[in-house]
Scaffold this motif. Sequence first.
Motif, mmCIF file in Angstrom:
data_model
loop_
_atom_site.group_PDB
_atom_site.id
_atom_site.type_symbol
_atom_site.label_atom_id
_atom_site.label_comp_id
_atom_site.label_asym_id
_atom_site.label_seq_id
_atom_site.Cartn_x
_atom_site.Cartn_y
_atom_site.Cartn_z
ATOM 1 N N ALA A 19 -97.917 39.549 49.729
ATOM 2 C CA ALA A 19 -98.745 40.171 48.689
ATOM 3 C C ALA A 19 -99.089 39.169 47.591
ATOM 4 O O ALA A 19 -100.239 39.114 47.127
ATOM 5 C CB ALA A 19 -98.015 41.377 48.099
ATOM 6 N N TYR A 42 -100.662 43.937 45.751
ATOM 7 C CA TYR A 42 -101.741 44.360 46.643
ATOM 8 C C TYR A 42 -102.822 45.127 45.879
ATOM 9 O O TYR A 42 -104.021 44.976 46.145
ATOM 10 C CB TYR A 42 -101.187 45.230 47.769
ATOM 11 C CG TYR A 42 -100.604 44.449 48.919
ATOM 12 C CD1 TYR A 42 -101.386 43.538 49.635
ATOM 13 C CD2 TYR A 42 -99.284 44.616 49.305
ATOM 14 C CE1 TYR A 42 -100.859 42.820 50.699
ATOM 15 C CE2 TYR A 42 -98.749 43.901 50.371
ATOM 16 C CZ TYR A 42 -99.546 43.005 51.061
ATOM 17 O OH TYR A 42 -99.017 42.301 52.111
ATOM 18 N N LYS A 59 -103.845 43.732 53.438
ATOM 19 C CA LYS A 59 -102.780 44.650 53.810
ATOM 20 C C LYS A 59 -103.383 45.756 54.645
ATOM 21 O O LYS A 59 -104.253 46.492 54.195
ATOM 22 C CB LYS A 59 -102.116 45.240 52.555
ATOM 23 C CG LYS A 59 -100.973 46.185 52.871
ATOM 24 C CD LYS A 59 -100.369 46.718 51.597
ATOM 25 C CE LYS A 59 -99.253 47.693 51.893
ATOM 26 N NZ LYS A 59 -98.654 48.251 50.669
ATOM 27 N N ASP A 117 -106.588 44.069 45.681
ATOM 28 C CA ASP A 117 -107.655 44.989 46.077
ATOM 29 C C ASP A 117 -108.664 45.185 44.953
ATOM 30 O O ASP A 117 -109.874 45.266 45.201
ATOM 31 C CB ASP A 117 -107.048 46.346 46.476
ATOM 32 C CG ASP A 117 -106.270 46.274 47.774
ATOM 33 O OD1 ASP A 117 -106.498 45.314 48.544
ATOM 34 O OD2 ASP A 117 -105.436 47.166 48.023
#
Length: 426
Positions: free
Chosen positions: A276, A227, A250, A231
């Motif tokens: 993920a 994640y 998420k 990101d």
Amino acid sequence: MNVASHSAVFGRRREPHTVIIARGDQIRHFTIRPWLAAFCGSALAAIVIGYLLATSYLVLRDDLIGATTARQARMQQAYEDRISALRSQVDRITSRQLLDQQLMETKVSELLERQSQLSLRHGRLGPILERAENEVATPPVPAAKPDEHADATGSIQPTAYSVASLAAPLASNDTRPFSLWSTRADPLPSESAADRADKLFVSINNSLKAIESQQLTRIATLADNAYKSADAISQALEAAGLPVDSEFEKSDVGGPLIPLDSSLVFDSKVKELDEALDALDHLKKEARRLPLANPAPGRSVTSPFGVRTDPILGTAALHSGMDFRAPIGMPAKVTAAGVVVKAGWNGGYGRMIEVDHGNGFVTRYGHLSEIDVAVGQKLDAGDIIGKTGNSGRSTGPHLHYEVRHNGEAIDPLRFLTVGKKVERYL
């Protein structure tokens, strides 16, 4: 003289008794000697005494027999009570041993089931961990404990405890009752087979729990890293103003706490890791479709994107790309996967190649000295498409590089900057 002397010594002589019986003319007489009289008296006394004793025995016999019977009955009852107590003790010991055996079988079954679950989990984790290691920079594996070892995939595996080793201490001659898992009410004075079995069960149980915990921790760590990587890629693309399809995100959610068992927790963690990795894989694909690579790595920029003085006319003009210093004949590399849509002479670009990357993005490579691709050819990022040169409207050998979105020129520096940021994630 003799008679007188005899009488002085022995006293007066007794005369025998004479019994005379007269019956009519007949007269009979009997002489009874003293010793005979004594004998008859003694016999009569014996008979009387015997009669009395026999009578007493007959009178008291029932009482004597009753007393004897009662005493025997009491002795028999005492023996039966003792035997009953011993039988009860044996039954308690047997029941305890049976209970201990059932507990042992139950715990062994639980251990086997948990070990089977760990094996199944390891089989499931193998592909997903391999995928995670290929896509995510995994943290170093924690050091294994003395009763554990790490396998090739980083999963912690227990030292080879054999179930036969559980039966070994239990197969000894120690028949004293015991209970597995430290349930004994009266611990034995010395370490017995039961104690060794207890310790072995507890050790294996703790080892399996540690493995499960480390598996879940590692899965959670990989999911968090995935994640974070997703990101980072998304933020870098958004900061550069580049479009990104972030359908996998998420989010923080709330709700009541409902405890889960280990299998549900494991499935939940695996699902989270899958999501993920899917999110990271999706963003990687999105990023790889963008021209983020450097077409001339290691080469300096001689003219950036934007308004500049035209090198030929000397007036202000818009430079729609970036020029990289490059000698004639240096390989030019495509910056993203795509399809060649133009390959040939194109006015002031000289020999030019245009590659369509999808979603309205195209890149152009101008002033080439050689073209090594054809229209319609599919390319992968980093493929060599030609050689740099000085063709067209150019004052010296270099590589002219453009990025366009829906026909509008965009500063390539934005893409190169994002490419450096996300390079380690791709």
